[in-house]
Design a protein around this motif. Structure first.
Motif, mmCIF file in Angstrom:
data_model
loop_
_atom_site.group_PDB
_atom_site.id
_atom_site.type_symbol
_atom_site.label_atom_id
_atom_site.label_comp_id
_atom_site.label_asym_id
_atom_site.label_seq_id
_atom_site.Cartn_x
_atom_site.Cartn_y
_atom_site.Cartn_z
ATOM 1 N N MET A 1 0.843 -1.185 0.000
ATOM 2 C CA MET A 1 0.000 0.000 0.000
ATOM 3 C C MET A 1 0.886 1.245 0.000
ATOM 4 S SD MET A 1 -1.395 -0.013 3.938
ATOM 5 C CE MET A 1 -2.070 -1.658 3.706
ATOM 6 N N ASN A 2 0.314 2.359 -0.398
ATOM 7 C CA ASN A 2 1.020 3.631 -0.444
ATOM 8 C C ASN A 2 0.280 4.673 0.381
ATOM 9 O OD1 ASN A 2 3.134 2.940 -2.378
ATOM 10 N ND2 ASN A 2 1.473 2.801 -3.862
ATOM 11 N N PHE A 3 1.044 5.612 0.935
ATOM 12 C CA PHE A 3 0.474 6.729 1.677
ATOM 13 C C PHE A 3 0.888 8.019 0.979
ATOM 14 C CE2 PHE A 3 0.864 3.253 4.619
ATOM 15 C CZ PHE A 3 -0.311 3.293 5.343
ATOM 16 N N TYR A 4 -0.076 8.928 0.812
ATOM 17 C CA TYR A 4 0.187 10.181 0.119
ATOM 18 C C TYR A 4 -0.180 11.355 1.020
ATOM 19 C CZ TYR A 4 0.555 7.315 -4.068
ATOM 20 O OH TYR A 4 0.937 6.367 -4.980
ATOM 21 N N SER A 5 0.765 12.274 1.161
ATOM 22 C CA SER A 5 0.522 13.530 1.855
ATOM 23 C C SER A 5 0.333 14.612 0.801
ATOM 24 C CB SER A 5 1.699 13.879 2.768
ATOM 25 O OG SER A 5 1.910 12.863 3.733
ATOM 26 N N ILE A 6 -0.781 15.300 0.862
ATOM 27 C CA ILE A 6 -1.158 16.245 -0.195
ATOM 28 C C ILE A 6 -1.391 17.615 0.416
ATOM 29 C CG2 ILE A 6 -2.798 16.729 -2.054
ATOM 30 C CD1 ILE A 6 -3.615 13.624 -1.532
ATOM 31 N N ARG A 7 -0.823 18.631 -0.201
ATOM 32 C CA ARG A 7 -1.141 20.013 0.145
ATOM 33 C C ARG A 7 -1.566 20.739 -1.134
ATOM 34 N NH1 ARG A 7 2.978 21.855 3.207
ATOM 35 N NH2 ARG A 7 1.838 22.178 5.147
ATOM 36 N N HIS A 8 -2.702 21.386 -1.082
ATOM 37 C CA HIS A 8 -3.281 22.075 -2.235
ATOM 38 C C HIS A 8 -3.528 23.528 -1.839
ATOM 39 C CE1 HIS A 8 -6.527 21.890 -5.670
ATOM 40 N NE2 HIS A 8 -5.917 23.067 -5.624
ATOM 41 N N LEU A 9 -2.794 24.432 -2.445
ATOM 42 C CA LEU A 9 -2.921 25.863 -2.167
ATOM 43 C C LEU A 9 -3.673 26.550 -3.294
ATOM 44 C CD1 LEU A 9 -2.049 28.596 -0.730
ATOM 45 C CD2 LEU A 9 -0.104 28.562 -2.279
ATOM 46 N N THR A 10 -4.638 27.381 -2.927
ATOM 47 C CA THR A 10 -5.366 28.205 -3.900
ATOM 48 C C THR A 10 -5.395 29.632 -3.379
ATOM 49 O OG1 THR A 10 -6.793 26.330 -4.457
ATOM 50 C CG2 THR A 10 -7.518 28.507 -5.169
ATOM 51 N N ARG A 11 -5.063 30.584 -4.242
ATOM 52 C CA ARG A 11 -5.125 31.991 -3.869
ATOM 53 C C ARG A 11 -5.896 32.772 -4.918
ATOM 54 N NH1 ARG A 11 -0.161 35.961 -4.627
ATOM 55 N NH2 ARG A 11 -0.891 35.613 -6.746
ATOM 56 N N ASP A 71 -8.667 41.691 0.169
ATOM 57 C CA ASP A 71 -8.165 41.749 -1.201
ATOM 58 C C ASP A 71 -7.487 40.453 -1.623
ATOM 59 O OD1 ASP A 71 -5.853 41.847 0.250
ATOM 60 O OD2 ASP A 71 -5.180 43.797 -0.498
ATOM 61 N N GLN A 72 -7.519 39.443 -0.747
ATOM 62 C CA GLN A 72 -7.022 38.114 -1.085
ATOM 63 C C GLN A 72 -7.866 37.068 -0.376
ATOM 64 O OE1 GLN A 72 -2.500 37.328 -2.161
ATOM 65 N NE2 GLN A 72 -2.741 37.887 -0.031
ATOM 66 N N LEU A 73 -7.950 35.895 -0.987
ATOM 67 C CA LEU A 73 -8.546 34.727 -0.342
ATOM 68 C C LEU A 73 -7.574 33.573 -0.559
ATOM 69 C CD1 LEU A 73 -10.712 32.990 0.972
ATOM 70 C CD2 LEU A 73 -11.890 32.878 -1.241
ATOM 71 N N VAL A 74 -7.068 33.012 0.530
ATOM 72 C CA VAL A 74 -6.102 31.917 0.457
ATOM 73 C C VAL A 74 -6.711 30.681 1.103
ATOM 74 C CG1 VAL A 74 -3.798 31.114 1.096
ATOM 75 C CG2 VAL A 74 -4.168 33.508 0.492
ATOM 76 N N ILE A 75 -6.658 29.553 0.388
ATOM 77 C CA ILE A 75 -7.206 28.278 0.865
ATOM 78 C C ILE A 75 -6.085 27.239 0.805
ATOM 79 C CG2 ILE A 75 -8.973 26.513 0.531
ATOM 80 C CD1 ILE A 75 -10.491 28.633 -1.189
ATOM 81 N N VAL A 76 -5.820 26.577 1.926
ATOM 82 C CA VAL A 76 -4.808 25.520 1.968
ATOM 83 C C VAL A 76 -5.474 24.243 2.480
ATOM 84 C CG1 VAL A 76 -2.593 24.745 2.879
ATOM 85 C CG2 VAL A 76 -2.954 27.170 2.386
ATOM 86 N N ALA A 77 -5.544 23.216 1.622
ATOM 87 C CA ALA A 77 -6.103 21.914 1.993
ATOM 88 C C ALA A 77 -4.962 20.920 2.178
ATOM 89 C CB ALA A 77 -7.065 21.417 0.918
ATOM 90 N N GLU A 78 -4.980 20.193 3.299
ATOM 91 C CA GLU A 78 -3.953 19.192 3.592
ATOM 92 C C GLU A 78 -4.625 17.850 3.851
ATOM 93 O OE1 GLU A 78 -0.282 21.121 5.774
ATOM 94 O OE2 GLU A 78 -2.136 21.755 6.755
ATOM 95 N N SER A 79 -4.123 16.801 3.210
ATOM 96 C CA SER A 79 -4.731 15.477 3.312
ATOM 97 C C SER A 79 -3.665 14.413 3.501
ATOM 98 C CB SER A 79 -5.528 15.146 2.039
ATOM 99 O OG SER A 79 -6.415 16.180 1.688
ATOM 100 N N LEU A 80 -4.051 13.336 4.165
ATOM 101 C CA LEU A 80 -3.242 12.124 4.237
ATOM 102 C C LEU A 80 -4.117 10.979 3.754
ATOM 103 C CD1 LEU A 80 -0.718 10.540 5.003
ATOM 104 C CD2 LEU A 80 -1.613 10.377 7.342
ATOM 105 N N VAL A 81 -3.682 10.294 2.687
ATOM 106 C CA VAL A 81 -4.501 9.280 2.023
ATOM 107 C C VAL A 81 -3.747 7.956 1.970
ATOM 108 C CG1 VAL A 81 -5.628 8.623 -0.131
ATOM 109 C CG2 VAL A 81 -5.726 10.997 0.646
ATOM 110 N N GLU A 82 -4.449 6.884 2.262
ATOM 111 C CA GLU A 82 -3.901 5.535 2.144
ATOM 112 C C GLU A 82 -4.509 4.869 0.912
ATOM 113 O OE1 GLU A 82 -3.964 1.245 4.533
ATOM 114 O OE2 GLU A 82 -5.045 2.982 5.309
ATOM 115 N N GLN A 83 -3.658 4.357 0.040
ATOM 116 C CA GLN A 83 -4.114 3.661 -1.156
ATOM 117 C C GLN A 83 -3.825 2.175 -1.026
ATOM 118 O OE1 GLN A 83 -5.942 4.660 -3.514
ATOM 119 N NE2 GLN A 83 -5.239 6.447 -4.630
ATOM 120 N N GLN A 84 -4.848 1.347 -1.197
ATOM 121 C CA GLN A 84 -4.683 -0.095 -1.188
ATOM 122 C C GLN A 84 -4.204 -0.579 -2.555
ATOM 123 O OE1 GLN A 84 -5.110 -1.943 1.518
ATOM 124 N NE2 GLN A 84 -6.011 -0.380 2.849
ATOM 125 N N LEU A 85 -3.486 -1.689 -2.561
ATOM 126 C CA LEU A 85 -3.102 -2.289 -3.836
ATOM 127 C C LEU A 85 -4.350 -2.760 -4.563
ATOM 128 C CD1 LEU A 85 0.042 -4.370 -2.816
ATOM 129 C CD2 LEU A 85 -0.034 -2.179 -4.021
#
Length: 327
Positions: A1-11, A71-85
């Motif tokens: 299995m794999n683990f993924y750490s994801i950060r998604h920034l939107t401004r 005058d700005q909107l900043v969104i930061v999403a952080e996730s930890l996901v486990e993927q099965q084979l």
């Protein structure tokens, strides 16, 4: 299995201050039999209260309202996901697969994934492309999908910013270039044309050192899932000529992009906005600690810090503009 750490920034940065922003966000990875979201957090600046719900397709949606001047909107999403084979997808099915697929459709609720939708429409240009690529009922449905996945990869050139978020598929078909969104919409419309249920998937694609995907690694990604006998929903990535396996991290599914934009909202004020998006996906074989803080790139830290600053001046409410994000 794999683990993924994801950060998604939107401004979103506004040329002049706005008085209110209302936003929906679809960045929370889905959990199902092959993928499990272990943790998710959403940070918004200016600070506000964030609410959640699930839409009609089972997608996790966060929404919020910022009533003050900014005058700005900043969104930061952080996730930890486990993927099965996942098991390998075969190259073909049994000769009676078309009859089995039609029986599944007759017994199930797949009508929305067979009908035309906002961005997946059987236009004359699409029907001409179906003839050119020999998209007809032959062999078995899985073999047809495999071939179409490869033929669309060869037909289109992947060119970032060659289309807009609201571009019809005819533009990409005519120019033979587009982004992952255009590949997915074209494939979905072609498959629905021959009676194969197909849906749009929004998410992320992890790229390792040995991978040579042509889609950009610092943005969200889109691909297609099709309904197949014995296999249920199977993912195909025509942008990269891949089967959507363990490197594809699913956040939302729908009829097309209109159902699953990562951000969708409105603001009050008469001004233009600039959109900046950055995605970071890290992989590991062992689960990282759930309380681990991911390192924040220097440029991201500056964006969040600046978003806390008050606007320079205030303007009256004049109109409402809709914002969407290109994948």
């Amino acid at each position: 299995m794999n683990f993924y750490s994801i950060r998604h920034l939107t401004r979103f940065r506004y040329r002049h201050p706005v008085s209110e922003s209302i936003m929906e966000v679809r960045m929370h990875p889905r959990s199902d039999s092959s993928q499990h979201c272990l943790s998710f957090s959403l940070s918004v600046s200016p600070r506000c209260r964030v609410f959640s719900y699930r839409d009609q397709y089972g997608n996790n949606v966060q929404h919020f309202n910022i009533p003050g001047d900014h005058d700005q909107l900043v969104i930061v999403a952080e996730s930890l996901v486990e993927q099965q084979l996942q098991p390998e997808v075969p190259a073909f099915l049994a000769p009676e697969a078309w009859q089995m697929l039609d029986a599944m459709i007759a017994e199930g609720d797949y009508g929305e994934m067979l009908l035309p939708s906002t961005f997946a429409v059987p236009t004359p240009a699409l029907l001409a492309l179906a003839s050119e690529l020999d998209v007809v009922r032959r062999d078995d449905p899985l073999m047809v999908v495999h071939e179409l996945n490869k033929r669309l990869y060869r037909y289109f050139d992947y060119v970032p910013r060659s289309t807009r978020v609201d571009s019809p598929i005819d533009e990409a078909i005519a120019s033979r270039k587009g982004v992952c969104q255009d590949f997915a919409h074209t494939m979905i419309a072609l498959l629905r044309h021959i009676g194969i249920p197909a849906r749009y998937v929004s998410g992320y694609l992890y790229r390792g050192r040995e991978d040579h995907d042509r889609s950009t690694p610092d943005s969200s990604h889109a691909w297609v899932e099709v309904l197949m006998p014995h296999l249920n929903w199977v993912g195909f990535d025509p942008t990269n000529d891949l089967i959507a396996h363990h490197r594809h991290i699913r956040t939302a599914v729908g009829r097309d992009y209109a159902d699953v934009p990562p951000t969708h909202g409105i603001f009050r004020g008469k001004t233009e906005s600039d959109l900046y998006v950055a995605v970071q996906v890290d992989a590991s074989m062992e689960p990282p600690p759930l309380d681990r803080k991911l390192p924040i790139p220097e440029d991201w830290s500056v964006l969040v810090e600046r978003a806390q600053q008050p606007p320079e001046r205030v303007i009256p409410i004049l109109d409402i503009q809709q914002m969407q994000q290109q994948q």
